[in-house]
Design a protein around this motif. Structure first.
Motif, PDB file in Angstrom:
ATOM      1  N   ARG A  77      40.490 -20.556  -3.164  1.00  0.00           N
ATOM      2  CA  ARG A  77      39.356 -19.784  -2.655  1.00  0.00           C
ATOM      3  C   ARG A  77      38.900 -18.732  -3.666  1.00  0.00           C
ATOM      4  O   ARG A  77      37.737 -18.312  -3.643  1.00  0.00           O
ATOM      5  CB  ARG A  77      39.724 -19.154  -1.318  1.00  0.00           C
ATOM      6  N   THR A  79      34.913 -22.350  -0.143  1.00  0.00           N
ATOM      7  CA  THR A  79      34.642 -21.661   1.123  1.00  0.00           C
ATOM      8  C   THR A  79      35.105 -22.450   2.347  1.00  0.00           C
ATOM      9  O   THR A  79      35.349 -21.863   3.398  1.00  0.00           O
ATOM     10  CB  THR A  79      33.141 -21.381   1.280  1.00  0.00           C
ATOM     11  N   GLU A  99      33.407 -24.099   4.358  1.00  0.00           N
ATOM     12  CA  GLU A  99      32.465 -23.647   5.386  1.00  0.00           C
ATOM     13  C   GLU A  99      32.508 -24.504   6.635  1.00  0.00           C
ATOM     14  O   GLU A  99      32.331 -24.012   7.758  1.00  0.00           O
ATOM     15  CB  GLU A  99      31.055 -23.664   4.778  1.00  0.00           C
TER      16      GLU A  99
END
Length: 527
Positions: free
Chosen positions: A120, A125, A127
């Motif tokens: 990271r 991410t 997401e």
């Protein structure tokens, strides 16, 4: 879960071994990444689906779950714990054994922000974990509480609450299982054009030439049906008209996301077969609550009334789309609130008055971002954006049209201050309303619009826990009404994407979920 059966327009007429042939696909751009768990875009899924397998798969042309790398799965009565029994004898393309350790390794990377192999600190991410599974380890809204290796071929996911759709979520194309050996060896470059992605899937990685193509080869040691071609090339062709021209010229064998007005040209070409994919998507316009003008509900509702959605759908989709007021595709209409109008009212005069009453009699200026690539739900983004801008200008709103590279577009929409307004969409990953609402509303998933009331988050959690369609309908009908009135995301269309292939392409059964493995495709008579 309801079946959505797709009739195969391109049937497999020969079931022999792999032919010494190269299959070439015209993609609508290039992948953002070939690292599982770290993508949200369709073209990345398309490529990854060839390299990686997921725990759960889907029957050809449907949203029905079927065994993938997991042979079976079961939950406790409350659906707060799901146990997956894994397939034995499977190896990654680099020879690493597939087992429970590999599953836990991958899922910890996705879920645990402190996992050192998640990289990271290098910009990863993950997401999609926030979009589909509520967040990450330690987050109050996270769906997953713990990931446990029961034995070498059994993995258990303990959840923070009941979740009836969990198996199909982990089966979505974002969550391919990669070789732990390859990730450890390649480190933070894994998934980039400079790396060698390694999965258990039907095709192995050969090369990724940025802006040009990803080349794969048949995985002759594949545990399932071995590919029927030797080589698969997935080309990056952003322009839909160019994809059609190359298809007609024979430089590619099949392609998706053609413009709707190409249908007659495809049908007129005897060497081609038109394939109309199921309508299982939504294209929409999002508005950001961080913009003080768009933060006003009356302004957002006025904008929704100023856009002539039906006229735009008629103009740009050639009859291959419908416009309504639901975030869900028509096949999930059972989950809509019957009190919500069939569509947003088109009334420019009323919209202009609403703006005046909200304090903007002379309108205002707003940046409106459109995607730089064609997608199933927005096949021609720029002219569609121009049509929307023209409608808004009629009520005094000055629209500044903007765009940028696709990968940056996807990142910047979630970065401060975000986009004022922008075009985006979603093709379903599994056959449940949770996939649509959960992907763009709630904790983490609504960072681009900065709108997540507690009532909405509660409904999302109740929807995931509901065990029957009737129970789900009661929850999602409330979400439908709440999001319709809030008007932060305005559904524009649910399209029926147009694809096409040469007649010698056999065995292609497009999935309503947006991607499918191409190991069953056979080329018969390709010159």
């Amino acid at each position: 879960m309801k079946n959505y059966v797709l009739t195969a327009l391109l049937s497999a007429t020969m079931l022999g071994s792999a032919s010494a042939a190269t299959l070439v696909y015209g993609g609508n751009g290039e992948p953002v990444s070939l690292e599982p768990g770290n993508i949200t875009d369709g073209i990345s899924i398309t490529v990854q689906r060839q390299i990686y397998d997921t725990l759960v798969d889907f029957k050809d042309g449907t949203t029905d779950a079927t065994p993938g790398l997991a042979l079976s799965w079961k939950s406790n009565p409350a659906a707060t714990s799901w146990t997956f029994t894994l397939r034995k004898g499977v190896k990654f393309q680099d020879g690493t054994p597939f087992n429970a350790d590999a599953v836990v390794f991958n899922w910890n990377r996705f879920w645990d922000p402190k996992d050192p192999t998640g990289f990271r600190d290098q910009g990863r991410t993950y997401e999609i974990m926030g979009d589909l599974l509520g967040g990450f380890k330690g987050d109050k809204t996270a769906v997953i509480k713990d990931i446990v290796k029961v034995d070498d071929y059994t993995v258990r996911f303990d959840l923070t609450g009941g979740n009836s759709v969990f198996p199909v979520v982990v089966g979505s194309g974002y969550f391919g299982i990669a070789s732990p050996t390859a990730i450890r060896a390649q480190g933070a470059k894994y998934g980039t054009p400079a790396s060698t992605p390694v999965g258990t899937g039907p095709f192995s990685f050969v090369s990724w030439k940025t802006g040009d193509a990803v080349t794969l080869k048949a995985n002759t040691g594949y545990w399932g049906l071995k590919p029927r071609v030797d080589t698969l090339v997935i080309r990056s062709i952003k322009d839909a008209s160019q994809r059609l021209n190359e298809l007609k010229a024979g430089t590619i064998d099949f392609a998706s996301d053609l413009t709707p007005d190409s249908l007659s040209a495809v049908k007129a070409d005897k060497t081609l077969t038109a394939v109309l994919k199921p309508s299982f998507n939504v294209g929409f316009v999002s508005m950001n609550n961080k913009n003080p003008i768009l933060a006003k509900q009356a302004v957002r509702q006025a904008l929704s009334m100023a856009i002539n959605k039906k006229a735009i759908a008629d103009a740009f989709w050639n009859g291959l789309a419908v416009s309504n007021a639901s975030f869900l595709p028509p096949v999930m209409g059972w989950a809509n609130d019957k009190s919500v109008p069939a569509d947003y009212k088109y009334d420019p005069a009323a919209a202009k008055k609403m703006l005046a009453d909200a304090g903007y009699p002379n309108g205002f200026s707003v940046d409106f971002w459109y995607m730089p690539v064609s997608r199933p739900y927005f096949p021609t983004p720029k002219p569609i954006a121009e049509a929307i801008a023209a409608d808004l200008s009629a009520i005094g709103v000055k629209v500044n049209l903007k765009t940028e590279d696709w990968a940056k577009y996807l990142q910047d929409r979630n970065k401060e201050p975000g986009f004022d307004m922008y075009m985006i969409g979603w093709t379903g990953d599994y056959g449940d309303p949770d996939n649509f609402y959960g992907a763009y509303y709630g904790a983490n998933a609504s960072d681009d619009i900065n709108y997540n009331p507690a009532s909405l988050q509660t409904l999302l959690e109740e929807g995931r826990a509901a065990l029957t369609q009737d129970a789900k309908a009661k929850v999602y009908s409330q979400l439908h009404k709440l999001t319709y009135e809030a008007a932060y995301r305005i559904p524009m269309v649910h399209s029926q994407p147009l694809a096409a292939a040469h007649t010698y392409v056999k065995g292609w059964v497009p999935s309503p979920l947006g991607s499918e493995a191409w190991n069953k495709i056979l080329l018969v008579g390709k010159k």
